[in-house]
Design an enzyme around this catalytic site. Structure first.
Site, short mmCIF file in Angstrom:
data_model
loop_
_atom_site.label_atom_id
_atom_site.label_comp_id
_atom_site.label_asym_id
_atom_site.label_seq_id
_atom_site.Cartn_x
_atom_site.Cartn_y
_atom_site.Cartn_z
N ASP A 103 -8.09 -7.70 -4.02
CA ASP A 103 -7.05 -7.96 -3.02
C ASP A 103 -7.41 -7.22 -1.76
O ASP A 103 -7.87 -6.08 -1.78
CB ASP A 103 -5.65 -7.60 -3.54
CG ASP A 103 -5.52 -6.15 -3.98
OD1 ASP A 103 -5.04 -5.31 -3.20
OD2 ASP A 103 -5.89 -5.86 -5.15
N GLU A 146 7.21 -3.19 -2.58
CA GLU A 146 6.89 -1.76 -2.56
C GLU A 146 7.82 -1.01 -1.62
O GLU A 146 7.40 -0.09 -0.91
CB GLU A 146 5.44 -1.54 -2.13
CG GLU A 146 4.38 -2.15 -3.02
CD GLU A 146 2.98 -1.89 -2.51
OE1 GLU A 146 2.50 -0.76 -2.63
OE2 GLU A 146 2.37 -2.84 -1.96
#
Length: 352
Positions: A138, A243
């Site tokens: 990623d 997050e």
């Protein structure tokens, strides 16, 4: 005029300079000029300019090739799809596989490594088979400009990547790449367009994530993600990166969960597939487990141990991976299954 032309003209001029001066005076300047022009032209035609590599397409009875072409042959980087179902992604040298390349066979198996004049150079001490474990990465702006053609993860002799094996002498293929697309309603990752297009060009399955913000309306964040994320058939499902700071989650837990669920439902309605949720394993346990998210597939970060979510499909195993084509460290991800399982996952749960 090209370089070779100029060098040959210099040669002719040097030749004329060696003609004795008394004899030189007898020659007419106009005649010498014409002689020089003719000689330069003859020298240039004798050795033609080297052909350049250009993007093109070649078709034969047993294959179709797209990529670099030079003098009518595969050269540089390209993809060759054979009529028997095999496919090669990698470098070529005047019609021969040469350099880093990945070959995917019709039966679903594959191999990755270095070729030399059409012959695969197997590493005798390698104790793993590419494709048995499906690795991906990623990425975002922090990886800067990636050379997607040279992309391969450094691995140990057993095939593990990341951490202490980041400088291994072996390579694992990057079979999928998930890249940051948007955050909130004002941020588009500056490398997204380039990464998204390049990953497709080199035959890597793509995914794109949105970083949820609590400071802007969910509907606007959904619109922003859709506007800037042109997912296509064969791509991974949309991804929500959750997050939010722990202090915010503790103070506004119900609000954040509500916003996340709304984003997931609206995005699923648009793309027609159920999104994936990315977060940390502890974050999932502390804030998400038992709060209406357990029917979603998860992509979880946990270094040193497997994730504990019921539906984890992708495991972020390290943030210290090393790959050719990327200057610094990169996050390494592992799909839950082999290459055949991964293809089925993309087919059934990916963008239609």
């Amino acid at each position: 005029m090209h370089l070779l032309f100029g060098k040959r003209c210099i040669f002719v001029c040097n030749f004329i300079n060696k003609v004795p001066k008394p004899a030189f005076k007898l020659l007419n300047i106009m005649i010498l000029t014409r002689i020089l022009t003719v000689l330069c032209l003859l020298f240039s035609l004798a050795v033609p300019m080297q052909a350049k590599t250009k993007a093109g397409k070649l078709e034969a009875s047993n294959y179709t090739y797209t990529g670099g072409v030079k003098n009518g042959k595969q050269h540089g980087w390209g993809i060759c799809r054979y009529k028997n179902g095999n496919a090669y992604y990698g470098f070529w040298d005047h019609g021969y596989k040469h350099g880093l390349g990945r070959i995917v066979y019709a039966d679903g198996t594959m191999d990755l490594g270095y070729w030399k004049k059409g012959i695969f150079a197997k590493q005798k001490k390698r104790r793993f088979k590419p494709g048995k474990q499906v690795y991906g990465i990623d990425v975002s702006k922090y990886q800067k400009r990636i050379n997607w053609e040279k992309l391969a993860l450094k691995a140990s002799a057993t095939g593990s990547v990341g951490g202490s094996t980041a400088k291994g002498a072996y390579v694992q293929p990057v079979l999928f790449a998930i890249m940051k697309s948007t955050e909130g309603t004002t941020i588009v990752d500056p490398t997204f367009d380039y990464n998204f297009k390049e990953a497709k060009r080199v035959g890597i399955v793509r995914g794109a994530y949105h970083f949820l913000s609590v400071s802007s309306p969910v509907e606007e964040q959904v619109e922003y993600y859709i506007k800037n994320t042109p997912l296509e058939r064969g791509d991974l499902p949309p991804v929500l990166d959750l997050e939010i700071a722990a202090s915010t989650m503790k103070a506004q837990h119900a609000k954040v969960c509500r916003m996340a669920k709304q984003w997931l439902k609206l995005v699923e309605k648009h793309y027609g597939v159920k999104p994936i949720i990315y977060t940390y394993n502890k974050y999932y346990l502390d804030y998400m487990k038992g709060h209406g998210f357990d029917d979603y597939d998860f992509w979880l970060a946990r270094y040193g141990a497997k994730p504990s979510a019921r539906h984890w499909e992708i495991w972020q195993v390290s943030d210290k991976g090393r790959a050719s084509g990327i200057a610094g460290p990169v996050d390494v991800d592992l799909f839950r299954g082999n290459f055949s399982d991964f293809k089925r996952f993309v087919e059934h749960k990916g963008i239609k």
